[in-house]
Design a protein around this motif. Structure first.
Motif, PDB file in Angstrom:
ATOM      1  N   ALA A 245       0.831  -1.209   0.000  1.00  0.00           N
ATOM      2  CA  ALA A 245       0.000   0.000   0.000  1.00  0.00           C
ATOM      3  C   ALA A 245       0.864   1.257   0.000  1.00  0.00           C
ATOM      4  O   ALA A 245       0.541   2.248  -0.676  1.00  0.00           O
ATOM      5  N   ALA A 246       1.959   1.231   0.741  1.00  0.00           N
ATOM      6  CA  ALA A 246       2.864   2.375   0.776  1.00  0.00           C
ATOM      7  C   ALA A 246       3.455   2.636  -0.604  1.00  0.00           C
ATOM      8  O   ALA A 246       3.607   3.791  -1.035  1.00  0.00           O
ATOM      9  N   ALA A 247       3.804   1.551  -1.317  1.00  0.00           N
ATOM     10  CA  ALA A 247       4.348   1.718  -2.665  1.00  0.00           C
ATOM     11  C   ALA A 247       3.314   2.326  -3.608  1.00  0.00           C
ATOM     12  O   ALA A 247       3.646   3.192  -4.437  1.00  0.00           O
ATOM     13  N   CYS A 248       2.058   1.905  -3.487  1.00  0.00           N
ATOM     14  CA  CYS A 248       0.996   2.472  -4.327  1.00  0.00           C
ATOM     15  C   CYS A 248       0.793   3.950  -4.024  1.00  0.00           C
ATOM     16  O   CYS A 248       0.651   4.778  -4.930  1.00  0.00           O
ATOM     17  N   ALA A 249       0.776   4.295  -2.742  1.00  0.00           N
ATOM     18  CA  ALA A 249       0.601   5.689  -2.360  1.00  0.00           C
ATOM     19  C   ALA A 249       1.762   6.550  -2.838  1.00  0.00           C
ATOM     20  O   ALA A 249       1.570   7.695  -3.283  1.00  0.00           O
ATOM     21  N   LEU A 252       1.689   8.260  -6.102  1.00  0.00           N
ATOM     22  CA  LEU A 252       0.895   9.489  -6.158  1.00  0.00           C
ATOM     23  C   LEU A 252       1.483  10.603  -5.300  1.00  0.00           C
ATOM     24  O   LEU A 252       0.873  11.671  -5.159  1.00  0.00           O
ATOM     25  N   GLY A 253       2.640  10.339  -4.701  1.00  0.00           N
ATOM     26  CA  GLY A 253       3.237  11.321  -3.808  1.00  0.00           C
ATOM     27  C   GLY A 253       2.481  11.481  -2.510  1.00  0.00           C
ATOM     28  O   GLY A 253       2.496  12.557  -1.891  1.00  0.00           O
ATOM     29  N   LEU A 254       1.836  10.397  -2.077  1.00  0.00           N
ATOM     30  CA  LEU A 254       0.979  10.449  -0.895  1.00  0.00           C
ATOM     31  C   LEU A 254       1.399   9.394   0.121  1.00  0.00           C
ATOM     32  O   LEU A 254       2.248   8.544  -0.156  1.00  0.00           O
TER      33      LEU A 254
END
Length: 522
Positions: A245-249, A252-254
């Motif tokens: 999930a951290a990689a996905c965020a 998006l720079g989130l």
């Protein structure tokens, strides 16, 4: 009558009478009007939960807003946001209707006193694609010829449904599934179904979902039987899910929080998941096998929504009161080998790498080669992939059910698909058109051919009869599995009962435990 804040208006039930082919049913949220097709009543796109957007985004499914009058139930609800695999993201473009959480019902006789068995379908799609409205899942033939009520539904996928997001419950896709089952419990009698005879059935990620629901405390009492076709062994640890999930965020720079991810659209979030999937190779040191198989999302063994893996739950007795059918196809991997352009092209190096990555135990490579001494590179490659992802997880689920005091019936689909010149064998997904009886005019044609022959029709009729008989009274027509005889049903042109035929693989994997997959420390 003006609608209250809790309801929305539809045409008044006192307006011009609908044609006789438009059956009406009253649900707990309001009346719906369907159609009659192919000898059954059909209701599409009925919401079972509020749209999971706005204040409800990343939350557990919320109650449906009720309506006045009669709601048309003639069109499938919109698909949830999709990954870009096979162009599925085009099904749910940005700005489309966000009422994703809907059910569809096919009923031979939608009357409260009919009390037919109910079969609830969990669609597959690697937890990132899929929708209940595709032609393969049309339930008319299964309902009409089997004398059952068929229900299909949507659930949240990918990041929306399965990412581990700070401030949100885990396994929102699974929570959607339980909400759909609660809708069935509360409403299916009005459609002619018996809420005390509900059977879950699903394939691939749908079978993984069925297995997860078997282990979920929140689903207890919502169903009586379950059919799991090609159960994937991929369940994630919280640490692994959080890292993905951290990689996905980060794409998006989130941060992977509700506050941050709520600022982007579902389509943008799905695209971020696609971006991570496209470069999974750079994550093999942290994510291990799933990075090699491009599996970025799966149910999370979070200790709350899903307390333990399905195998542990069933071994501890969670399925003792549930009748279970579980099985797999013989050549599960063949379809993926074809999609990857590797049919007839697998090298010795690729086979060796597959064995190194997926064979169980420190000596798994040598044991595979010893168990299959005449197998060439492609056979070894397909065997270990099939065993790791689908075949052994399915067999172990049956064995866990029996160990926990429950009953399980096991099958293996061995009939080779005639499509593509027979190159696909009994591949992953071949069972789906056979179960529904939708053998032509759909994607099934790629597997079964443009003109299904009498052999396909006869096998489909046999499987449909076995599945619906199981839904009705718990007996599919072959003996229950036991660790001594290990009898299973081989689904071929002439179905037979025999000892489990993949004994070499069974022995290789007999001591393996399918744990929640870990984050690998670096």
């Amino acid at each position: 009558m003006s609608p209250s804040p809790e309801s929305q208006p539809y045409e008044s039930s006192s307006s011009a009478s609908p044609p006789p082919e438009s059956p009406e049913v009253r649900t707990t949220a309001g009346a719906v009007r369907g159609t009659r097709e192919a000898g059954v009543a059909v209701f599409r796109g009925i919401p079972f939960a509020a749209p999971p957007v706005g204040a409800h985004r990343f939350a557990a499914p919320q109650p449906v807003r009720s309506w006045d009058g009669v709601r048309p139930a003639v069109a499938y609800g919109p698909p949830p946001p999709q990954a870009g695999v096979f162009g599925m993201d085009a099904l749910s473009p940005q700005g489309a209707d966000d009422d994703w959480l809907t059910v569809n019902v096919w009923s031979p006789e939608p009357a409260p006193d009919t009390a037919l068995p109910v079969m609830v379908w969990f669609h597959g799609g690697a937890y990132v694609i899929g929708t209940s409205g595709i032609p393969e899942y049309h339930g008319a033939r299964l309902a009409r010829e089997g004398g059952v009520v068929v229900v299909t539904f949507n659930y949240r996928l990918g990041t929306e449904g399965f990412a581990r997001i700070e401030g949100a419950p885990d396994n929102r896709g699974l929570l959607d599934q339980v909400a759909a089952l609660r809708w069935v419990r509360d409403n299916i009698r009005a459609f002619g179904g018996d809420p005390d005879r509900v059977t879950l059935f699903g394939e691939s990620a749908g079978a993984g979902s069925v297995a997860a629901v078997l282990a979920m405390p929140s689903a207890v009492g919502l169903f009586r039987r379950a059919i799991a076709q090609s159960v994937p062994g991929t369940f994630f640890s919280p640490e692994l899910a959080a890292d993905i999930a951290a990689a996905c965020a980060t794409e998006l720079g989130l941060r992977p929080t509700v506050a941050d991810l709520s600022t982007v659209t579902p389509a943008q979030l799905a695209a971020a998941g696609d971006a991570v999937s496209a470069k999974l190779g750079q994550w093999t040191d942290r994510w291990g096998r799933i990075a090699h198989r491009s599996i970025p999302f799966a149910p999370v063994v979070d200790g709350e929504v899903l307390p333990v893996t399905p195998w542990q739950a069933l071994a501890e007795g969670a399925g003792r009161g549930i009748d279970l059918i579980v099985g797999h196809t013989r050549e599960e991997q063949r379809l993926f080998t074809a999609i990857g352009g590797l049919l007839g092209q697998v090298t010795e190096d690729q086979a060796a790498e597959a064995l190194r990555l997926f064979a169980p135990g420190p000596d798994g490579v040598d044991r595979y080669r010893a168990a299959f001494p005449s197998a060439g590179p492609e056979s070894l490659y397909e065997l270990v992939h099939s065993d790791w992802l689908f075949r052994m997880p399915s067999l172990h689920l049956a064995e866990a059910q029996v160990a926990g005091g429950g009953r399980a019936h096991v099958f293996e689909l061995t009939w080779p698909a005639p499509g593509m010149g027979g190159a696909l064998g009994a591949c992953h997904g071949l069972d789906v058109p056979l179960v529904f009886g939708n053998l032509s005019g759909t994607e099934a044609s790629a597997l079964i051919g443009e003109n299904p022959g009498p052999e396909a029709e006869a096998l489909s009729a046999y499987i449909r009869a076995a599945w619906t008989a199981f839904a009705a009274h718990g007996d599919p027509g072959w003996p229950a599995y036991d660790p001594g005889r290990r009898l299973v049903r081989l689904l071929d042109a002439q179905p037979t009962t025999a000892p489990y035929p993949e004994d070499e693989s069974r022995l290789l994997w007999q001591d393996h435990v399918f744990p929640a997959l870990p984050l690998i420390s670096t």
